[in-house]
Design a protein around this motif. Sequence first.
Motif: not given
Length: 168
Positions: A143-155
């Motif tokens: 769910l947090s990956q959906e929330l943040l999109g690609n920015q989740w992976y950058e973070i």
Amino acid sequence: MAYTFNPHYFDQRDSYLDAIYAVLERGMAAKEVVCSITTGFRSIPSLRTKPGLNPYHASVADIGYGFDSVQGTIDRIRMGESFPLIYEMLVFELDTLRISEKQLSPNFELAVKEAGPEVYYLVEYSRILNKQIGEMIKEAIRLSQELLGNQWYEIHARIENIQAIPRL
């Protein structure tokens, strides 16, 4: 670091945060039962001295602290608190939960090694609950990956080095 989000992000953010919070609540309920069972293992002579009991109990406690931490960060976001690394905190805390969950299984297996038949039902119930905890953590991360999109992976790429620092 400042992030740019598309306009619909703000419309859906609270829904995602609510969903993550609810998933963690279900995981916390399973963790509470596991913690009680783990404490009960200490009263069983055949399990009391097993080498994995204390690390297993500590892993369960880590997960409880992790759930509390993520929920605290979600509460801060909901209240409108904004600081530069709020999303880094969310990703860091969720990924730390993932790491803590991975410690459950080997420690659990050491704790229940040579358990007698009188506690098989507790051992099996704990296995089921451990699996549920893991599923709740994975769902919260999804769910947090959906929330943040690609920015989740950058973070995540930036925080991995911080997670490599051992906790005392």
